[in-house]
Design a protein around this motif. Structure first.
Motif, short mmCIF file in Angstrom:
data_model
loop_
_atom_site.label_atom_id
_atom_site.label_comp_id
_atom_site.label_asym_id
_atom_site.label_seq_id
_atom_site.Cartn_x
_atom_site.Cartn_y
_atom_site.Cartn_z
N PRO A 1 0.80 -1.22 0.00
CA PRO A 1 0.00 0.00 0.00
C PRO A 1 0.84 1.28 0.00
O PRO A 1 0.56 2.20 -0.74
CB PRO A 1 -0.85 -0.13 1.25
CG PRO A 1 -0.95 -1.61 1.49
CD PRO A 1 0.37 -2.17 1.06
N GLU A 2 1.90 1.35 0.87
CA GLU A 2 2.64 2.58 0.98
C GLU A 2 3.35 2.91 -0.34
O GLU A 2 3.28 4.04 -0.85
CB GLU A 2 3.67 2.50 2.11
CG GLU A 2 3.07 2.25 3.49
CD GLU A 2 2.81 0.76 3.75
OE1 GLU A 2 3.11 -0.03 2.82
OE2 GLU A 2 2.27 0.40 4.81
N LEU A 3 4.03 1.89 -0.89
CA LEU A 3 4.78 2.12 -2.11
C LEU A 3 3.83 2.32 -3.30
O LEU A 3 4.13 3.12 -4.19
CB LEU A 3 5.72 0.95 -2.37
CG LEU A 3 6.81 0.74 -1.30
CD1 LEU A 3 7.64 -0.51 -1.60
CD2 LEU A 3 7.75 1.95 -1.20
N ASP A 4 2.77 1.59 -3.32
CA ASP A 4 1.83 1.73 -4.44
C ASP A 4 1.24 3.12 -4.50
O ASP A 4 1.05 3.69 -5.60
CB ASP A 4 0.69 0.71 -4.30
CG ASP A 4 1.16 -0.73 -4.57
OD1 ASP A 4 2.22 -0.87 -5.20
OD2 ASP A 4 0.44 -1.68 -4.16
N ALA A 5 0.96 3.74 -3.35
CA ALA A 5 0.39 5.09 -3.35
C ALA A 5 1.38 6.09 -3.91
O ALA A 5 1.02 6.97 -4.71
CB ALA A 5 -0.02 5.47 -1.92
N GLU B 1 13.05 3.75 -8.84
CA GLU B 1 13.58 3.43 -7.51
C GLU B 1 12.49 2.86 -6.62
O GLU B 1 12.71 1.89 -5.89
CB GLU B 1 14.16 4.72 -6.88
CG GLU B 1 15.44 5.18 -7.56
CD GLU B 1 15.94 6.50 -7.00
OE1 GLU B 1 15.21 7.04 -6.11
OE2 GLU B 1 16.99 6.98 -7.40
N LEU B 2 11.28 3.43 -6.71
CA LEU B 2 10.17 2.90 -5.87
C LEU B 2 9.79 1.51 -6.31
O LEU B 2 9.48 0.64 -5.48
CB LEU B 2 8.97 3.85 -5.95
CG LEU B 2 9.13 5.20 -5.24
CD1 LEU B 2 7.91 6.08 -5.50
CD2 LEU B 2 9.30 5.00 -3.74
N GLU B 3 9.77 1.21 -7.61
CA GLU B 3 9.45 -0.14 -8.08
C GLU B 3 10.51 -1.13 -7.61
O GLU B 3 10.19 -2.27 -7.24
CB GLU B 3 9.33 -0.14 -9.60
CG GLU B 3 8.09 0.56 -10.11
CD GLU B 3 8.02 0.56 -11.62
OE1 GLU B 3 9.03 0.16 -12.25
OE2 GLU B 3 6.96 0.93 -12.17
N ASP B 4 11.82 -0.73 -7.63
CA ASP B 4 12.86 -1.63 -7.12
C ASP B 4 12.65 -1.88 -5.65
O ASP B 4 12.82 -3.03 -5.17
CB ASP B 4 14.24 -0.99 -7.37
CG ASP B 4 14.56 -0.94 -8.87
OD1 ASP B 4 13.93 -1.74 -9.63
OD2 ASP B 4 15.39 -0.11 -9.27
N GLN B 5 12.30 -0.86 -4.91
CA GLN B 5 12.06 -1.03 -3.48
C GLN B 5 10.88 -1.97 -3.23
O GLN B 5 10.92 -2.82 -2.34
CB GLN B 5 11.79 0.35 -2.85
CG GLN B 5 11.68 0.29 -1.34
CD GLN B 5 11.46 1.69 -0.74
OE1 GLN B 5 11.54 2.69 -1.45
NE2 GLN B 5 11.22 1.72 0.56
N LYS B 6 9.83 -1.83 -4.06
CA LYS B 6 8.67 -2.72 -3.91
C LYS B 6 9.04 -4.15 -4.22
O LYS B 6 8.62 -5.10 -3.56
CB LYS B 6 7.54 -2.25 -4.83
CG LYS B 6 6.31 -3.13 -4.76
CD LYS B 6 5.24 -2.61 -5.71
CE LYS B 6 4.03 -3.52 -5.67
NZ LYS B 6 2.97 -3.07 -6.62
#
Length: 519
Positions: free
Chosen positions: A261-265, A297-302
């Motif tokens: 949820p956090e990263l998807d938002a 970067e957010l997709e890699d983190q997810k």
């Protein structure tokens, strides 16, 4: 031919011998017939003309809506049956003809005389009726014609009202009877429906159609039950591991279907911002480049977060299953499948029970349906007849109202009027006839006398008549004195005949002069 001529001459000679008897009879018959013609009372004729108007604008307008009788035929029949004994008795009272009646025989003779003297003539094309009557009293003849005209008009109206009332009473009686029949039929139909309520269908299907429909629903429910059981068993095998796992292989896994949820938002927000920048700038714009870097970067983190979770799930499978949303969804779907299977089993059992009950009652259905068809047929027939009778009663009522509004119109063209001069007897015609009658009576008398006391003028006739042999004949020699007497006798006979004819001629001349003077 000679024989016939000879016999005719013999007869004529015999009649000539009785000529004075003939002339006496002719004078007597002539005088008696003249007296009879003179004493015949004069008769005056009264007449009236009535026009019957049977045409009305309402009749073609109401054609097909009301029952319209044949008015022309009714009026024609009325004119033919008007002179009946009841009408003549009524006419006698109206015209005061019974004032001089002393006995029953006088009344009967008066009725018979009126029935034979009254005349009604009509022209069928124009509906004009002429009523005539002859009587020795012109005023009495006029009253009789006036009374008959009144009866003519009143009889038509009265008969029309009587016919309408009779028809209405008959229709009311028939309608009442059919109402009772309908009530009885409806009561029987109601009792039948109550008694066989279990076999009736709200959709209007017959019993065998319901049995077929129940069988089709049963088969459909069994098929749905088998499908639900197969789906449920497949879900069970997925859950216990008999089927390939629904979890994807880590090496081939994509993170598209996994939610953080956090990263998807944050990724969604950056994607929206990137779309807005691309609408204003190109791909080489610094803001576009920096935004894409942040999204990556957010997709890699997810992806790292998802990998960590998978590693934890591989270390502790039970915890991973309990916390796996897909597994939880499978369990919920399995519970729903079990509930659906239970409901379908209940439905199949209910349809099976209905089908068995309908199959058990199939033997009684032909009799029940035949009884229902009979009841329904009787009801439909009675209802149809009832509706037709009600419609005809309304038609008759409208016809009666139409007759009252536009009935037969009687117009008195010529009012009752008595002729100023007598129309009978025709003495100018009767007197020559009495002369012929007198002459005929004289000739008949001479012929009868010659046959009763025959005279033979030759030997052959005497021999043939008597059948005896004739020895000879004696000839009579006529002297001058006898010839003189015969000549005088001939003159007297001619004078008697001429006097008879002259008397008739004088009488006819006097009658002609009197008729001319009175005219």
């Amino acid at each position: 031919m000679d024989e016939l001529l000879r016999q005719a001459i013999a007869v004529l000679r015999g009649m000539w011998q009785r000529r004075w008897l003939g002339i006496i009879v002719a004078w007597i018959v002539g005088l008696a017939s003249v007296v009879a013609v003179i004493v015949i009372p004069d008769k005056y004729e009264a007449s009236a003309r009535v026009y019957v108007d049977t045409q009305s604008i309402l009749r073609p307008l109401m054609s097909g809506l009301v029952t319209q009788p044949n008015i022309d035929q009714q009026v024609n029949m009325l004119s033919r049956t008007l002179i009946t004994r009841p009408n003549v008795e009524k006419l006698i009272r109206m015209a005061d003809l019974d004032l001089k009646v002393q006995s029953r025989s006088d009344r009967e003779s008066l009725i018979e005389g009126l029935m034979s003297s009254l005349k009604i003539n009509n022209t069928s094309r124009d509906n004009i009726y002429t009523i005539t009557y002859r009587d020795t009293n012109p005023e009495s003849a006029k009253r009789v014609v006036q009374s008959l005209v009144s009866i003519f008009v009143e009889s038509n109206l009265g008969d029309a009202r009587k016919d309408t009332e009779s028809a209405r009473k008959f229709l009311d009686k028939e309608i009442t009877q059919y109402e009772k029949r309908l009530e009885e039929a409806e009561a029987r139909l109601k009792e039948f429906k109550i008694r066989n309520m279990a076999t009736q269908s709200a959709e209007g299907k017959d019993y065998f159609a319901r049995l077929t429909a129940a069988g089709a629903l049963l088969e459909q429910s069994k098929l749905q039950l088998r499908e639900a059981e197969q789906s449920r068993d497949t879900l069970k095998r997925h859950i216990v591991g008999d089927e390939p796992s629904l979890m994807p292989d880590p090496a081939q896994e994509s993170i598209a279907g996994i939610s953080v949820p956090e990263l998807d938002a944050r990724i969604d927000a950056l994607q929206k911002n990137l779309d807005g920048l691309l609408q204003r700038y190109t791909d080489q714009h610094p803001d576009v480049v920096s935004t894409r870097r942040l999204v990556k970067e957010l997709e890699d983190q997810k992806r790292q977060e998802v990998a960590a979770r998978r590693k934890a799930a591989a270390t502790n499978p039970a915890a991973s299953l309990s916390g796996n949303p897909a597994q939880q969804q499978l369990k919920l779907t399995l519970s729903e499948a079990d509930a659906n299977v239970a409901a379908l089993r209940t439905r199949v059992a209910e349809y099976q029970t209905r089908y068995n009950r309908l199959a058990e009652s199939a033997r009684m259905m032909p009799q029940i349906e035949a009884e229902f068809a009979q009841l329904n047929r009787d009801y439909e027939i009675n209802k149809k007849n009832y509706e037709q009778l009600v419609q005809r009663r309304e038609s008759a009522s409208m016809g009666s109202e139409m007759e009252n509004a536009a009935g037969v119109d009687f117009r008195l063209i010529d009012p009752p009027r008595a002729s100023p001069k007598p129309v009978a007897p025709n003495r100018t015609l009767f007197l020559p006839l009495t002369l012929l009658l007198a002459l005929g009576a004289g000739i008949a008398a001479t012929f009868a006398a010659s046959q009763l006391r025959p005279v033979f003028f030759d030997a052959r006739s005497l021999r043939e008549t008597s059948g005896l042999p004739l020895l000879g004949t004696v000839t009579l020699l006529v002297d001058d004195a006898r010839k003189q007497r015969e000549r005088k006798d001939m003159l007297r006979f001619a004078a008697a005949c001429l006097t008879l004819i002259g008397a008739y001629g004088a009488g006819l001349l006097a009658l002609f002069l009197i008729s001319v003077r009175t005219a």
